[in-house]
Design a protein around this motif. Structure first.
Motif, mmCIF file in Angstrom:
data_model
loop_
_atom_site.group_PDB
_atom_site.id
_atom_site.type_symbol
_atom_site.label_atom_id
_atom_site.label_comp_id
_atom_site.label_asym_id
_atom_site.label_seq_id
_atom_site.Cartn_x
_atom_site.Cartn_y
_atom_site.Cartn_z
ATOM 1 N N ASP A 202 48.274 36.683 42.811
ATOM 2 C CA ASP A 202 47.551 35.433 43.141
ATOM 3 C C ASP A 202 46.197 35.749 43.774
ATOM 4 O O ASP A 202 45.198 35.093 43.483
ATOM 5 N N HIS A 205 43.885 36.990 41.037
ATOM 6 C CA HIS A 205 43.480 35.853 40.203
ATOM 7 C C HIS A 205 42.425 35.008 40.918
ATOM 8 O O HIS A 205 41.365 34.699 40.368
ATOM 9 N N GLU A 206 42.727 34.671 42.147
ATOM 10 C CA GLU A 206 41.823 33.793 42.899
ATOM 11 C C GLU A 206 40.449 34.452 43.084
ATOM 12 O O GLU A 206 39.407 33.821 42.924
ATOM 13 N N HIS A 208 39.035 36.996 41.285
ATOM 14 C CA HIS A 208 38.290 37.153 40.023
ATOM 15 C C HIS A 208 37.732 35.805 39.560
ATOM 16 O O HIS A 208 36.604 35.733 39.065
ATOM 17 N N LYS A 209 38.524 34.765 39.733
ATOM 18 C CA LYS A 209 38.049 33.427 39.349
ATOM 19 C C LYS A 209 36.809 33.068 40.185
ATOM 20 O O LYS A 209 35.817 32.548 39.667
ATOM 21 N N VAL A 244 46.784 39.029 34.418
ATOM 22 C CA VAL A 244 46.135 38.030 35.275
ATOM 23 C C VAL A 244 44.853 37.522 34.599
ATOM 24 O O VAL A 244 44.037 38.320 34.136
ATOM 25 N N ASN A 245 44.702 36.208 34.550
ATOM 26 C CA ASN A 245 43.478 35.630 33.985
ATOM 27 C C ASN A 245 42.245 36.135 34.729
ATOM 28 O O ASN A 245 42.307 36.343 35.937
ATOM 29 N N TYR A 246 41.168 36.296 34.009
ATOM 30 C CA TYR A 246 39.873 36.744 34.542
ATOM 31 C C TYR A 246 39.826 38.250 34.826
ATOM 32 O O TYR A 246 38.817 38.749 35.279
#
Ligand code: PEP
Length: 272
Positions: A202, A205-206, A208-209, A244-246
Motif C-alpha cells: 500500500d 502504491h500510494e 508511486h501514485k 503494484v500499479n504505477y
C-alpha cells in the motif's frame, strides 16, 4: 464524452497500470553494483547474463563501477542489455579532478547514468540542485539519467515524505523542464536500501501514485516516463511489488551482484 475524451481516459489508464499498448506491463530491471565486483567477477557475470532471452516487456540495465564499463562495451555489443555509470559530472569538461563527464560515458557506450542515489546525496553532498545539473549534463549527450529520489526513515515517520519527494522532483523540473520526460525516476526509500526492510505494498502504491501526480502536474502525461522502485528487492518479493500499479520496474543493489539471482529476478518479473 467524445472519442477524444475516451482516448485520453484509456491512455491515462494505460499509463497508470504501466502497460505497453499491447496491454502487457513493461518492466525495467536495473542493477546498481555500487563499489562491488572485480574485473574477473564482472567478466563472469557478463558471460552468464548475456544471451539470456528477454521477454518483449523486459528491459535490463546495469550500472557497474566506472573501471568495468569497457568490459560492457566489449561484451554486450550485440545484446539487448543496456548499461551506464553510477554517477556523472555536472560539468562538461575541464579541471575537475576525479570526475567523469557525460561525453566520456558516451565514449564507453553508456546510454544511461544514475544520478542522485541516496548514497551520493548523503555521503558526497549531492543536493537536489546538483542532481538536476548532472541530469542535464547527461541529457546533453543523449544519456538517459535515472534520477533517484527517496525519503529517510525519519522523514517517513514524521509523515514528511511527500514534501521531501516533491522538493527533490521540483529541483529537477526547474532545471530540466519538459526534458524531464526523457528521464527515468527511481523511488528508493532510504530506509529500504540494503536493510532487508521493504515498505508495504500500500505504501509503495500510494507513493508511486503520488510521484505520478507530481509529474502530471508538470504536464508530463506521456507514457514515456517510468517510475522504478528500489530498496531490498529480491527474488522473493519482486513479483508482489511488480503487481503494484504505477511500479514500472526495479533498481536493485545487493540482489543484482550474482548473475543467478539477477537472472531469476528478470524471469520472475517477466511472468507477472
Ligand atoms: C540501491 O542501492 O539502489 C538498492 C536498491 O540497494 P538494495 O537493493 O541492496 O537495497
Amino acid at each position: 464524452m467524445d472519442k477524444k475524451d475516451i482516448e485520453i481516459l484509456v491512455r491515462r489508464r494505460i499509463q497508470e497500470l504501466g502497460l505497453d499498448m499491447a496491454g502487457k506491463k513493461e518492466y525495467i530491471i536495473a542493477a546498481n553494483w555500487k563499489m562491488n565486483m572485480s574485473e574477473k567477477e564482472t567478466k563472469k557475470f557478463l558471460e552468464e547474463v548475456k544471451g539470456v532471452p528477454l521477454a518483449d516487456n523486459i528491459k535490463v540495465m546495469i550500472f557497474p563501477p566506472y573501471p568495468y564499463l569497457h568490459l560492457f562495451k566489449e561484451q554486450l555489443r550485440y545484446e539487448k542489455i543496456t548499461y551506464g555509470a553510477q554517477d556523472v559530472a555536472k560539468e562538461e569538461k575541464g579541471a575537475y579532478t576525479g570526475e567523469v563527464s557525460a561525453a566520456m560515458l558516451g565514449d564507453m557506450g553508456c546510454s544511461l547514468t544514475l544520478v542522485g542515489h541516496s548514497e551520493r546525496r548523503s555521503y558526497y553532498g549531492d543536493s537536489s540542485e546538483i542532481v538536476a545539473k548532472k541530469a542535464k549534463a547527461a541529457l546533453a549527450y543523449q544519456i538517459t539519467p535515472v534520477i533517484c529520489i527517496g525519503e529517510t526513515l525519519e522523514e517517513r515517520q514524521q509523515d514528511r515524505y511527500k514534501e521531501v519527494l516533491k522538493t527533490q522532483l521540483d529541483a529537477v523540473y526547474r532545471e530540466l523542464g519538459n526534458m524531464l520526460e526523457k528521464c527515468i525516476i527511481a523511488y528508493e526509500p532510504v530506509w529500504a536500501i540494503g536493510t532487508g526492510v521493504i515498505p508495504t505494498m500500500d505504501q509503495i502504491h500510494e507513493t508511486h501514485k503520488y510521484i505520478y501526480q507530481i509529474l502530471n502536474a508538470y504536464g508530463i502525461t506521456d507514457n514515456n516516463i517510468r517510475v522504478l522502485y528500489g530498496g531490498s528487492v529480491n527474488a522473493k518479493n519482486v513479483q508482489e511489488i511488480a503487481s503494484v500499479n504505477y511500479v514500472n520496474g526495479f533498481l536493485i543493489g545487493g540482489a543484482s551482484l550474482k548473475a543467478e539471482s539477477f537472472k531469476s529476478i528478470i524471469g520472475l518479473a517477466s511472468e507477472v
